[in-house]
Design a protein around this motif. Structure first.
Motif, PDB file in Angstrom:
ATOM      1  N   SER A 193      37.490  36.988  38.050  1.00 15.81           N
ATOM      2  CA  SER A 193      36.986  35.610  38.013  1.00 15.81           C
ATOM      3  C   SER A 193      36.975  35.143  36.573  1.00 15.81           C
ATOM      4  CB  SER A 193      35.584  35.525  38.622  1.00 15.81           C
ATOM      5  OG  SER A 193      34.682  36.374  37.937  1.00 15.81           O
ATOM      6  N   ASN A 194      37.410  33.914  36.367  1.00 12.81           N
ATOM      7  CA  ASN A 194      37.524  33.364  35.017  1.00 12.81           C
ATOM      8  C   ASN A 194      36.154  33.184  34.399  1.00 12.81           C
ATOM      9  OD1 ASN A 194      38.116  31.734  32.692  1.00 12.81           O
ATOM     10  ND2 ASN A 194      40.032  31.171  33.686  1.00 12.81           N
ATOM     11  N   PRO A 195      35.933  33.685  33.176  1.00 19.48           N
ATOM     12  CA  PRO A 195      34.633  33.513  32.516  1.00 19.48           C
ATOM     13  C   PRO A 195      34.222  32.070  32.317  1.00 19.48           C
ATOM     14  CG  PRO A 195      35.926  35.208  31.411  1.00 19.48           C
ATOM     15  CD  PRO A 195      36.840  34.545  32.391  1.00 19.48           C
ATOM     16  N   ASP A 196      35.202  31.141  32.322  1.00 22.01           N
ATOM     17  CA  ASP A 196      34.833  29.734  32.141  1.00 22.01           C
ATOM     18  C   ASP A 196      34.359  29.083  33.437  1.00 22.01           C
ATOM     19  OD1 ASP A 196      37.067  29.154  33.690  1.00 22.01           O
ATOM     20  OD2 ASP A 196      38.244  28.325  32.046  1.00 22.01           O
ATOM     21  N   GLY A 197      34.335  29.835  34.525  1.00 27.53           N
ATOM     22  CA  GLY A 197      33.812  29.326  35.787  1.00 27.53           C
ATOM     23  C   GLY A 197      34.824  28.638  36.668  1.00 27.53           C
ATOM     24  N   SER A 198      36.072  28.493  36.224  1.00 26.15           N
ATOM     25  CA  SER A 198      37.082  27.829  37.046  1.00 26.15           C
ATOM     26  C   SER A 198      37.475  28.725  38.213  1.00 26.15           C
ATOM     27  CB  SER A 198      38.306  27.472  36.208  1.00 26.15           C
ATOM     28  OG  SER A 198      38.909  28.641  35.690  1.00 26.15           O
ATOM     29  N   ASP A 199      38.110  28.107  39.234  1.00 33.29           N
ATOM     30  CA  ASP A 199      38.389  28.814  40.495  1.00 33.29           C
ATOM     31  C   ASP A 199      39.837  29.265  40.608  1.00 33.29           C
ATOM     32  OD1 ASP A 199      37.621  29.821  43.010  1.00 33.29           O
ATOM     33  OD2 ASP A 199      38.464  28.064  43.995  1.00 33.29           O
ATOM     34  N   GLY A 200      40.592  29.219  39.510  1.00 30.97           N
ATOM     35  CA  GLY A 200      42.001  29.563  39.584  1.00 30.97           C
ATOM     36  C   GLY A 200      42.248  31.055  39.424  1.00 30.97           C
ATOM     37  N   PHE A 201      43.518  31.409  39.359  1.00 32.02           N
ATOM     38  CA  PHE A 201      43.925  32.799  39.206  1.00 32.02           C
ATOM     39  C   PHE A 201      43.473  33.352  37.861  1.00 32.02           C
ATOM     40  CE2 PHE A 201      47.501  35.322  37.248  1.00 32.02           C
ATOM     41  CZ  PHE A 201      47.076  36.550  37.733  1.00 32.02           C
ATOM     42  N   TYR A 202      42.923  34.568  37.882  1.00 32.69           N
ATOM     43  CA  TYR A 202      42.508  35.229  36.649  1.00 32.69           C
ATOM     44  C   TYR A 202      42.513  36.732  36.885  1.00 32.69           C
ATOM     45  CZ  TYR A 202      39.961  36.115  32.314  1.00 32.69           C
ATOM     46  OH  TYR A 202      39.594  36.542  31.050  1.00 32.69           O
ATOM     47  N   TYR A 203      43.067  37.468  35.932  1.00 31.33           N
ATOM     48  CA  TYR A 203      43.112  38.931  36.004  1.00 31.33           C
ATOM     49  C   TYR A 203      42.922  39.451  34.589  1.00 31.33           C
ATOM     50  CZ  TYR A 203      44.999  43.663  36.939  1.00 31.33           C
ATOM     51  OH  TYR A 203      45.174  45.020  37.063  1.00 31.33           O
ATOM     52  N   GLU A 204      41.913  40.280  34.402  1.00 31.34           N
ATOM     53  CA  GLU A 204      41.655  40.833  33.077  1.00 31.34           C
ATOM     54  C   GLU A 204      41.250  42.299  33.171  1.00 31.34           C
ATOM     55  OE1 GLU A 204      38.730  40.342  29.155  1.00 31.34           O
ATOM     56  OE2 GLU A 204      38.574  38.921  30.837  1.00 31.34           O
ATOM     57  N   VAL A 205      41.873  43.101  32.360  1.00 29.81           N
ATOM     58  CA  VAL A 205      41.424  44.465  32.099  1.00 29.81           C
ATOM     59  C   VAL A 205      41.054  44.481  30.625  1.00 29.81           C
ATOM     60  CG1 VAL A 205      42.069  46.901  31.973  1.00 29.81           C
ATOM     61  CG2 VAL A 205      42.840  45.494  33.891  1.00 29.81           C
ATOM     62  N   PRO A 206      39.777  44.549  30.308  1.00 29.16           N
ATOM     63  CA  PRO A 206      39.337  44.411  28.917  1.00 29.16           C
ATOM     64  C   PRO A 206      40.101  45.318  27.950  1.00 29.16           C
ATOM     65  CG  PRO A 206      37.442  44.423  30.367  1.00 29.16           C
ATOM     66  CD  PRO A 206      38.641  44.736  31.227  1.00 29.16           C
ATOM     67  N   GLY A 207      40.601  44.695  26.905  1.00 29.56           N
ATOM     68  CA  GLY A 207      41.327  45.419  25.880  1.00 29.56           C
ATOM     69  C   GLY A 207      42.771  45.699  26.194  1.00 29.56           C
ATOM     70  N   VAL A 208      43.229  45.334  27.405  1.00 28.55           N
ATOM     71  CA  VAL A 208      44.607  45.657  27.796  1.00 28.55           C
ATOM     72  C   VAL A 208      45.401  44.417  28.199  1.00 28.55           C
ATOM     73  CG1 VAL A 208      46.083  47.012  29.341  1.00 28.55           C
ATOM     74  CG2 VAL A 208      43.888  47.947  28.577  1.00 28.55           C
ATOM     75  N   VAL A 209      44.884  43.608  29.131  1.00 21.83           N
ATOM     76  CA  VAL A 209      45.672  42.495  29.641  1.00 21.83           C
ATOM     77  C   VAL A 209      44.769  41.353  30.086  1.00 21.83           C
ATOM     78  CG1 VAL A 209      45.726  43.426  32.001  1.00 21.83           C
ATOM     79  CG2 VAL A 209      47.517  41.855  31.264  1.00 21.83           C
TER      80      VAL A 209
ATOM     81  N   LYS B  51      45.390  33.466  43.413  1.00 21.64           N
ATOM     82  CA  LYS B  51      44.151  34.091  42.946  1.00 21.64           C
ATOM     83  C   LYS B  51      43.795  35.297  43.814  1.00 21.64           C
ATOM     84  CE  LYS B  51      41.378  30.694  45.495  1.00 21.64           C
ATOM     85  NZ  LYS B  51      40.466  29.536  45.354  1.00 21.64           N
ATOM     86  N   ALA B  52      42.875  36.123  43.299  1.00 18.85           N
ATOM     87  CA  ALA B  52      42.511  37.369  43.966  1.00 18.85           C
ATOM     88  C   ALA B  52      41.822  37.105  45.297  1.00 18.85           C
ATOM     89  CB  ALA B  52      41.601  38.189  43.062  1.00 18.85           C
ATOM     90  N   HIS B  53      41.998  38.059  46.233  1.00 22.36           N
ATOM     91  CA  HIS B  53      41.395  37.984  47.552  1.00 22.36           C
ATOM     92  C   HIS B  53      40.323  39.057  47.713  1.00 22.36           C
ATOM     93  CE1 HIS B  53      45.205  35.894  48.116  1.00 22.36           C
ATOM     94  NE2 HIS B  53      44.685  35.314  49.169  1.00 22.36           N
TER      95      HIS B  53
ATOM     96  N   ASP C  69      55.836  36.861  41.899  1.00 27.79           N
ATOM     97  CA  ASP C  69      55.517  36.960  43.315  1.00 27.79           C
ATOM     98  C   ASP C  69      54.239  37.768  43.494  1.00 27.79           C
ATOM     99  OD1 ASP C  69      56.974  39.837  44.607  1.00 27.79           O
ATOM    100  OD2 ASP C  69      57.475  39.160  42.600  1.00 27.79           O
ATOM    101  N   LYS C  70      53.644  37.657  44.666  1.00 31.44           N
ATOM    102  CA  LYS C  70      52.295  38.157  44.902  1.00 31.44           C
ATOM    103  C   LYS C  70      52.213  38.776  46.303  1.00 31.44           C
ATOM    104  CE  LYS C  70      47.711  38.285  45.089  1.00 31.44           C
ATOM    105  NZ  LYS C  70      46.911  37.089  45.300  1.00 31.44           N
ATOM    106  N   GLY C  71      51.527  39.915  46.418  1.00 28.92           N
ATOM    107  CA  GLY C  71      51.318  40.543  47.717  1.00 28.92           C
ATOM    108  C   GLY C  71      49.929  41.140  47.818  1.00 28.92           C
ATOM    109  N   TRP C  72      49.377  41.210  49.029  1.00 27.56           N
ATOM    110  CA  TRP C  72      48.072  41.834  49.241  1.00 27.56           C
ATOM    111  C   TRP C  72      47.994  42.357  50.671  1.00 27.56           C
ATOM    112  CZ3 TRP C  72      49.211  36.790  49.010  1.00 27.56           C
ATOM    113  CH2 TRP C  72      48.721  35.933  49.993  1.00 27.56           C
ATOM    114  N   TYR C  73      47.444  43.571  50.820  1.00 25.73           N
ATOM    115  CA  TYR C  73      47.447  44.200  52.137  1.00 25.73           C
ATOM    116  C   TYR C  73      46.535  45.422  52.139  1.00 25.73           C
ATOM    117  CZ  TYR C  73      51.371  46.072  49.375  1.00 25.73           C
ATOM    118  OH  TYR C  73      52.164  46.530  48.357  1.00 25.73           O
ATOM    119  N   ASP C  74      46.116  45.823  53.351  1.00 25.62           N
ATOM    120  CA  ASP C  74      45.262  47.002  53.498  1.00 25.62           C
ATOM    121  C   ASP C  74      45.972  48.122  54.270  1.00 25.62           C
ATOM    122  OD1 ASP C  74      45.145  46.205  56.156  1.00 25.62           O
ATOM    123  OD2 ASP C  74      43.165  45.286  55.947  1.00 25.62           O
ATOM    124  N   LYS C  75      47.281  47.961  54.496  1.00 23.36           N
ATOM    125  CA  LYS C  75      48.105  49.009  55.091  1.00 23.36           C
ATOM    126  C   LYS C  75      49.516  48.832  54.562  1.00 23.36           C
ATOM    127  CE  LYS C  75      49.024  46.220  59.205  1.00 23.36           C
ATOM    128  NZ  LYS C  75      48.930  46.149  60.685  1.00 23.36           N
TER     129      LYS C  75
END
Length: 351
Positions: free
Chosen positions: A102-118, A31-33, A198-204
């Motif tokens: 964040s999932n509109p149903d209130g759950s705490d799992g992974f969710y990614y949405e760009v309205p109208g695209v994905v 899920k997102a950080h 796979d998943k990655g996240w970083y600020d540099k």
């Protein structure tokens, strides 16, 4: 100098041995950080999808914060690609200001949405683009990277936690059966295949240089990667090999010790030999240099760096597995991913 090098190797070995006892990535990190910088940030979900005898799909979902943002709120970048076994490769880059994490149903799992695209969640991903309609859902057991209590730990253990090494990264699944559908202006496809996420996240900048290959087929799931450790001269490798007969995890190891590799990025070739008790695995990858394309996001666009990335989705991969010196398995993956970055790249790659 010799003893200094041996001491550094010993330190890294000790750090690896205690990696299971310290903070590490887990499957929950899918899920997102919360961004750790309001100037530079990148979070990326990479779906690599192989459909035997059809082709290779890539769906990359990202959030980012760039230095020129007036408000430090994440925006969305989506990279879509289809590299057919026979035909013309297509790629699309989509930038949007709005992204929902964040999932509109209130759950705490992974969710990614760009309205109208994905929309993507723990069940799959759905893309609705004018030139690229794609849906995928998991249809079988996940093969997470590690066995044991923490199957979501990065292949390099604690190494990414060291100062100057870079960001966080892990494999959610090395390979999982999927069902998919795809359509564009020229064709409509549907059926079964396999996916790695796979998943990655970083600020540099996340790596000082990296070599990466993965592939999925009816006979094999695999991922192998080597990376420079921060500003050091050390190059560490790790990977997973899953066939019908063998399931091997290659623990982090240094180049020129239990790993030997030969690289000619300008010829699109890589050969890696990995050794562990009883086993020796040789991977030989080859891709037409014209099949590679350059990627500037996020390295240049966000972090202002000059590190090049070159990627091909048309690599032919051959594996030879030896057990106690005898060849026990030979497998070809006719289409896989081959990627180089930083000092491992070839100058002049474009596209």
């Amino acid at each position: 100098m010799f003893y200094q090098k041996k001491l550094k190797l010993l330190i890294f070995s000790v750090l690896w041995s205690i990696s299971h006892l310290v903070s590490a990535t887990t499957l929950d990190d899918l899920k997102a950080h919360t961004p750790t910088s309001n100037k530079t940030w990148a979070e990326q979900w990479f779906y690599n999808i192989a459909i035997p005898d059809v082709g290779y799909f890539k769906v990359s979902l990202q959030t980012y914060i760039a230095p020129d943002f007036i408000k430090p709120e994440p925006k969305a970048y989506i990279h879509l690609a289809f590299s057919p076994r026979n035909g013309v490769e297509v790629k699309y880059d989509i930038f949007r200001d709005e992204v929902i994490l964040s999932n509109p149903d209130g759950s705490d799992g992974f969710y990614y949405e760009v309205p109208g695209v994905v929309v993507a969640d723990e069940e799959g991903v759905r893309v609705n683009h004018i030139d690229f309609n794609f849906s995928m859902h998991w249809a079988g057991e996940h093969h997470h990277y590690w066995h044991g209590l923490n199957p979501g730990q990065t292949p390099f253990g604690i190494i990414p936690e060291l100062p100057g090494v870079g960001g966080k990264w892990f494999l959610y699944t090395v390979g999982t059966p999927i069902e998919y559908s795809f359509s564009d202006a020229f064709q409509s496809l549907m059926g079964q295949g396999y996916a790695q996420l796979d998943k990655g996240w970083y600020d540099k900048e996340s790596s000082a240089g990296m070599i990466y290959s993965m592939g999925l087929s009816d006979k094999l799931y695999y991922m192998f990667t080597g990376a420079k450790l921060g500003e050091s001269d050390f190059e560490m490798w790790a990977g997973r090999y899953i066939s019908d007969e063998y399931d091997l995890i290659f623990h982090p190891a240094f180049n020129n010790l239990s790993v030997k590799r030969e690289l000619d990025a300008c010829a699109g070739s890589l050969k890696v030999e990995l050794n562990k008790i009883k086993y020796k695995l040789i991977m030989e990858a080859q891709a037409d240099i014209n099949s590679f394309y350059q990627l500037l996001f996020p390295s240049v666009i966000i972090f202002g760096g000059e590190q090049n990335y070159m990627k091909s989705m048309q690599a032919n991969i051959n594996f030879s597995l030896y057990k106690k010196g005898s060849l026990v398995e030979s497998i070809q993956v006719p289409q896989g991913l081959l990627e180089f970055s930083g000092p491992f790249t070839c100058e002049g790659i474009s596209g």
